[in-house]
Write an enzyme that holds these catalytic residues in place. Structure first.
Site, PDB file in Angstrom:
ATOM      1  N   CYS A   2     -87.375  29.822  31.360  1.00 18.73           N
ATOM      2  CA  CYS A   2     -88.470  30.417  30.597  1.00 18.73           C
ATOM      3  C   CYS A   2     -89.615  30.952  31.471  1.00 18.73           C
ATOM      4  CB  CYS A   2     -89.080  29.388  29.665  1.00 18.73           C
ATOM      5  SG  CYS A   2     -87.962  28.791  28.421  1.00 18.73           S
ATOM      6  N   ARG A  27     -86.032  35.514  33.813  1.00 21.46           N
ATOM      7  CA  ARG A  27     -85.968  34.049  33.764  1.00 21.46           C
ATOM      8  C   ARG A  27     -85.382  33.542  32.443  1.00 21.46           C
ATOM      9  NH1 ARG A  27     -89.550  31.630  37.586  1.00 21.46           N
ATOM     10  NH2 ARG A  27     -89.518  29.741  36.351  1.00 21.46           N
ATOM     11  N   LYS A 488     -69.306  36.322  40.700  1.00 14.93           N
ATOM     12  CA  LYS A 488     -69.994  37.581  40.341  1.00 14.93           C
ATOM     13  C   LYS A 488     -69.310  38.236  39.152  1.00 14.93           C
ATOM     14  CE  LYS A 488     -72.748  36.850  42.131  1.00 14.93           C
ATOM     15  NZ  LYS A 488     -73.650  36.067  42.800  1.00 14.93           N
TER      16      LYS A 488
HETATM   17  N1  HGA Z   1     -87.188  23.455  25.620  1.00 13.59           N
HETATM   18  C1  HGA Z   1     -87.892  24.668  25.326  1.00 13.59           C
HETATM   19  C2  HGA Z   1     -88.141  25.474  26.578  1.00 13.59           C
HETATM   20  C3  HGA Z   1     -86.858  25.925  27.174  1.00 13.59           C
HETATM   21  C4  HGA Z   1     -86.909  26.197  28.649  1.00 13.59           C
HETATM   22  O1  HGA Z   1     -87.796  25.819  29.375  1.00 13.59           O
HETATM   23  N2  HGA Z   1     -85.909  26.847  29.214  1.00 13.59           N
HETATM   24  O2  HGA Z   1     -85.890  27.042  30.593  1.00 13.59           O
HETATM   25  C5  HGA Z   1     -87.174  25.506  24.299  1.00 13.59           C
HETATM   26  O3  HGA Z   1     -85.986  25.307  24.042  1.00 13.59           O
HETATM   27  O4  HGA Z   1     -87.822  26.389  23.728  1.00 13.59           O
END
Ligand code: HGA
Length: 609
Positions: A2, A27, A488
């Site tokens: 995220c 991300r 890949k």
């Molecule tokens: N657990 C949270 C954030 C997900 C997250 O950090 N992913 O890398 C969610 O599911 O929204």
């Protein structure tokens, strides 16, 4: 995973938030959202499933205004991809964006439900924001105080930014388990999970350390360390060049990053090869002798592509330095009881330096009596770099394509330099170091030469794009390259691919051979080539369809497509032969029309275990 962006400024920040969160889309990209505090001290929130473009469309005619705000791009861990699950989440006057996983969220959620809280999402993140609200309602304390208290109840990773519409002058950032950086502006400050989100507004960053809480206002920043004492953190001026984050003439970042490899390797070698015979790592300086002279074993731990780089390095450590080396996937290292070898030195590899499995492995290794540790990483301020005793930077530049390319070849470049350095320190003579310096000097040119084979590789891609399965074969130090080639293809072309050791084929997988499963083989001209030719003949005899990349003409049978590649020195052959496999996966994916830079279900830096 995220992406998080937040800002506290004196101007309307809606465009900044949208533009910056789009930069972090690599991300996580299943949904995105933002929240602002408007002129009436009320939250305005917009969320959307899909890419940030969808969010931009949704905000278009809304005339949004706010000087403080949060934005998020999600890679779901708790709850499906939906608008309700997209961040930011809100509980009355508190809003949150979060990166990580709360392991005990179900327990806290049922407690909060008993207190009357209604949950609008399935996320663990919403649990945090209601918990903060509950604590504040109960105690009447400041958001910072309740944050301190609430964190003790949460288990897991929870890097997050929180804002309070009753106090629109500050953001509170918590760094635990995944990275957060503060970008310093003039009369405005920013927070993000990656500096590339903020390069349009600042080059000056503070990397928060594990356990830090920061109060960020437009004119000042206060940081508390994990013991909650005031902490002074260094300001790092980024040398990341803006051009690295532009696609330029290329259709995809991955394409750009493949073709950028000669330049990235030159940057990696710059100021490290002295007088054509010595390798110098400024990161280690004069302490390098102390670090390496006593080691008798190397234990390397990494994930994904970095794991393949470590596997190549095992061959180099054992064949060039005569140092036994074991390589392990980070999540496995942390999942089993370990017997540490005597005088073993621990090495981790990660492009982002935030890979949660690798970080956990490093933390565990510190309790196990290794002689020391070192990380090879592309991100200077990352958690792995901060938490390791020693580090070496790969200097690949920003890598945006989710499938790693230039970070792999620059990791291998650094690893080969490291092997050379360790051989000289251990053997007290530098013949191998001199030889490697010479070879590394020509490596970027060799890569330029193989990149010129792109047209022929496109032709092969045209023949292979509709296949459902493929096998990649390699022997010795080409086996990790076969694994990388298969990875890949899986990542970006969604074609099932497996890598096998050439010599293992006859022990089982040969049963798979038929005209529908193409077999890709990298076969450099070396002492093993004759054995590989035997394997090729065995496949041909069973009607297999073979594609060989070799610097020798291999035309044993009619069902072989052989691409003659330029000459390359044996030591660097693993780096060199990676390139045609990267191009092959890229061109197949291009024909298939997949989203090459952001393949489904994946994210660039895997910050959850
Ligand atoms: N657990 C949270 C954030 C997900 C997250 O950090 N992913 O890398 C969610 O599911 O929204």
């Amino acid at each position: 995973m995220c992406g998080i962006v937040a800002a506290v400024t004196q101007r309307n920040i809606i465009n900044f938030l949208l533009h910056s969160i789009q930069r972090l889309e690599y991300r996580g990209y299943d949904s995105s959202g933002l929240a602002l505090i408007d002129q009436n001290n009320k939250f305005v929130r917009v969320r959307s499933i899909g890419k940030v473009n969808q969010l931009i469309k949704k905000t278009k005619n809304k005339k949004l205004f706010g000087k403080i705000g949060l934005a998020h791009t999600r890679w779901a861990t708790h709850g499906k991809v939906s608008e309700e699950n997209a961040h930011p989440h809100v509980s009355s006057h508190i809003s949150i964006v979060h990166n990580g996983v709360i392991e005990n969220s179900f327990k806290i959620k049922s407690f909060l439900k008993e207190q009357g809280y209604i949950f609008y999402s399935d996320t663990d993140t919403e649990v945090i924001v209601h918990l903060l609200h509950w604590e504040q309602k109960k105690t009447g304390k400041s958001l910072l105080e309740i944050m301190n208290h609430s964190l003790t109840q949460l288990k897991g990773n929870y890097s997050m930014v929180v804002m309070d519409s009753n106090n629109s002058s500050k953001l509170i950032a918590v760094c635990s388990g995944s990275p957060l950086i503060i970008g310093l502006g003039i009369g405005e400050n920013f927070i993000a999970s990656d500096q590339i989100a903020l390069l349009s507004v600042t080059k000056n960053f503070i990397y928060l350390k594990e356990g830090d809480i920061a109060i960020v206002q437009s004119e000042k920043i206060k940081i508390f360390n994990k013991n909650r004492s005031i902490a002074q953190r260094k300001i790092i001026t980024s040398d990341v060049q803006y051009e690295y984050i532009k696609k330029g003439k290329y259709k995809y970042y991955m394409e750009k990053e493949i073709y950028e490899q000669p330049k990235s390797i030159r940057n990696t070698l710059k100021n490290r090869l002295k007088n054509n015979e010595t390798i110098y790592f400024s990161e280690l300086g004069i302490k390098e002798k102390n670090i390496f002279s006593h080691l008798e074993h190397i234990h390397m731990v990494a994930c994904g592509t970095s794991y393949h780089a470590a596997m190549v390095a095992k061959h180099w450590f054992e064949s060039l330095a005569n140092i036994p080396c074991d390589v392990e996937v980070a999540s496995e290292f942390s999942s089993r009881k370990l017997a540490v070898r005597k005088k073993s030195f621990f090495v981790t590899l990660s492009q982002s330096g935030e890979t949660a499995d690798t970080l956990t492995a490093l933390r565990i290794s510190k309790k196990l009596g290794y002689l020391g540790n070192l990380t090879i990483c592309n991100m200077k301020g990352s958690s792995l770099v901060q938490e390791s005793d020693n580090y070496l930077l790969t200097k690949a530049g920003v890598e945006i394509g989710v499938a790693s390319t230039k970070s792999f070849t620059t990791q291998l470049t650094v690893l080969l330099m490291l092997v050379a350095k360790i051989v000289s320190i251990k053997k007290k003579e530098n013949n191998i170091e001199k030889k490697i310096v010479k070879i590394l000097t020509i490596l970027p040119r060799r890569i330029e030469e193989i990149l010129k084979k792109n047209k022929q590789i496109q032709d092969i891609a045209k023949k292979l794009h509709n296949k459902k399965h493929m096998l990649f074969l390699g022997r010795s130090d080409q086996y990790p390259i076969a694994m990388e080639g298969a990875l890949k293809l899986k990542e970006i072309a969604y074609i099932h691919a497996e890598a096998y050791l050439s010599g293992e084929l006859k022990h089982g997988p040969l049963a798979l051979i038929d005209k529908d499963i193409p077999i890709i083989i990298t076969a450099p001209k070396n002492s093993l080539l004759e054995k590989t030719k035997k394997t090729i003949q065995e496949i041909c005899a069973r009607g297999g369809l073979i594609y060989v990349f070799s610097n020798e003409e291999i035309n044993l049978e009619t069902n072989i497509t052989s691409l003659k590649v330029p000459y390359v020195e044996e030591i660097i052959a693993p780096i060199f032969y990676t390139i045609p496999l990267q191009l092959l996966a890229y061109y197949i994916a291009l024909i298939k029309g997949t989203n090459i830079d952001q393949p489904r279900n994946l994210a660039k830096s895997v910050t959850v275990e």
